[in-house]
Design an enzyme around this catalytic site. Structure first.
Site, PDB file in Angstrom:
ATOM      1  CG  HIS A  64       4.395   6.359  10.453  1.00  0.00           C
ATOM      2  ND1 HIS A  64       5.367   6.365  11.423  1.00  0.00           N
ATOM      3  CD2 HIS A  64       3.374   7.101  10.943  1.00  0.00           C
ATOM      4  CE1 HIS A  64       4.940   7.064  12.466  1.00  0.00           C
ATOM      5  NE2 HIS A  64       3.738   7.525  12.191  1.00  0.00           N
ATOM      6  CG  HIS A 116       0.181   2.095   3.659  1.00  0.00           C
ATOM      7  ND1 HIS A 116      -1.104   1.911   4.105  1.00  0.00           N
ATOM      8  CD2 HIS A 116       0.900   1.082   4.186  1.00  0.00           C
ATOM      9  CE1 HIS A 116      -1.154   0.827   4.873  1.00  0.00           C
ATOM     10  NE2 HIS A 116       0.062   0.302   4.937  1.00  0.00           N
ATOM     11  CG  HIS A 150       4.736  -1.770   4.896  1.00  0.00           C
ATOM     12  ND1 HIS A 150       4.810  -1.230   6.158  1.00  0.00           N
ATOM     13  CD2 HIS A 150       3.420  -1.871   4.593  1.00  0.00           C
ATOM     14  CE1 HIS A 150       3.578  -1.030   6.609  1.00  0.00           C
ATOM     15  NE2 HIS A 150       2.707  -1.405   5.685  1.00  0.00           N
ATOM     16  CG  HIS A 187      -0.320  -3.257   3.501  1.00  0.00           C
ATOM     17  ND1 HIS A 187       0.379  -3.034   4.659  1.00  0.00           N
ATOM     18  CD2 HIS A 187      -0.039  -4.525   3.100  1.00  0.00           C
ATOM     19  CE1 HIS A 187       1.054  -4.146   4.960  1.00  0.00           C
ATOM     20  NE2 HIS A 187       0.834  -5.049   4.024  1.00  0.00           N
ATOM     21  CB  THR A 234       1.428  -4.095  10.172  1.00  0.00           C
ATOM     22  OG1 THR A 234       1.406  -3.120   9.127  1.00  0.00           O
ATOM     23  CG2 THR A 234       0.800  -5.392   9.677  1.00  0.00           C
TER      24      THR A 234
END
Ligand code: ZN
Length: 300
Positions: free
Chosen positions: A89, A121, A123, A146, A232
């Site tokens: 992810h 991590h 996004h 994050h 999220t």
């Protein structure tokens, strides 16, 4: 993609088994992706009322005198090995203890007590889309990092996500600039390893050593939005106090394109791994600023 015909066969032939599976699926979303940016995630992700991310705007926030975020052991080098992993992810790194055997933590802002850094991590978007989860004053950014922390009163993250005050996440925005005039060695060291974790479950060891603070570059931590929301990603537990800094860090296009080459557990391109923004449902969002009315910093 699931085949609807198989789904319907199960529904017709095994009504009891289907019901069981359905309940199970609600509790444990095992397989999920960003195809619809979270619109098809179940459980709390769809039934929750304090979900994240949000559209943040100074004009729609309560400007309040909050304490600044205090960073504990963020300036101490982390104990090797530091491992960046493709978890299907995102690109994720667990945060170990520091060389002095302590854990980096934060306190201040809306937080009560200490929150220990567990991992970070990212996004990101793709060639034609930006990837940040939160927006700030209607703008989205290329990458959002994050840093996930758990309340020290809970034994681990698994336990912490079960509690309203369990988790604190710091959000940091990155914007692609043509020639960044600032170089952040920590961020560069970590992101340079991305080509080694193209595929799901691949890991890379970060050479040398970094402190967690080096992942913040020259961030001005005095100005931030803060509110109570959720993870999220499934299960979207409503356990998170968010602190999203309004200062945006520069990043080179060549580093951001390294994210776009990652692949998920099914071998598909891992791009645009952001969740759509969620309804605010009357929640207060607070904005802290170190500036006075003239825009000058007050040294806080
Ligand atoms: Zn995240």
């Amino acid at each position: 993609m699931q085949s609807p015909s198989v789904f319907h066969k199960l529904l017709l032939l095994l009504p009891l088994a289907y019901q069981h599976t359905s309940n199970d699926a609600e509790k444990h979303v095992t397989h999920w992706n960003y195809e619809l940016h979270g619109e098809n995630w179940g459980g709390t992700c769809s039934s929750g009322v304090r979900q994240s991310p949000l559209q943040l705007a100074v004009q729609k926030s309560l400007i309040v005198p909050l304490p600044r975020i205090l960073f504990g052991n963020y300036d101490v080098k982390l104990r090797a090995p530091l491992t960046l992993e493709n978890n299907g992810h995102s690109a994720h790194m667990d945060i170990p203890e520091t060389l002095n055997g302590k854990r980096p933590f934060i306190t201040g802002g809306l937080l009560n007590g200490r929150f220990i850094a567990e991992g970070f991590h990212f996004h990101w978007g793709s060639i034609n889309q930006r990837g940040s989860e939160h927006s700030i004053n209607k703008q989205r950014f290329d990458v959002e990092m994050h840093i996930v922390h758990r309340n020290a009163r809970y034994s681990d993250l698994t336990e912490a996500v079960k509690h309203k005050d369990g988790v604190a996440v710091l959000g940091v925005m990155f914007k692609v600039v043509k020639s960044p005039n600032r170089f952040f060695p920590g961020i560069n060291k970590v992101l340079s390893e991305l080509p080694k974790i193209t595929n799901y479950k691949q890991k890379a060891t970060i050479p040398g050593s970094i402190s967690l603070g080096q992942m913040l570059g020259d961030l001005n931590p005095r100005d931030f939005f803060t509110y109570r929301g959720s993870l999220t990603t499934p299960e979207c537990e409503e356990a998170v106090t968010w602190t999203v800094f309004s200062h945006v860090l520069p990043i080179s296009l060549s580093l951001v394109t390294k994210f776009w080459r990652l692949r998920d557990s099914e071998g598909h391109k891992l791009i645009n791994n952001f969740r759509f923004t969620q309804p605010r449902n009357g929640r207060p969002v607070y904005y802290r600023t170190g500036k006075d009315l003239s825009g000058a910093y007050l040294g806080k």
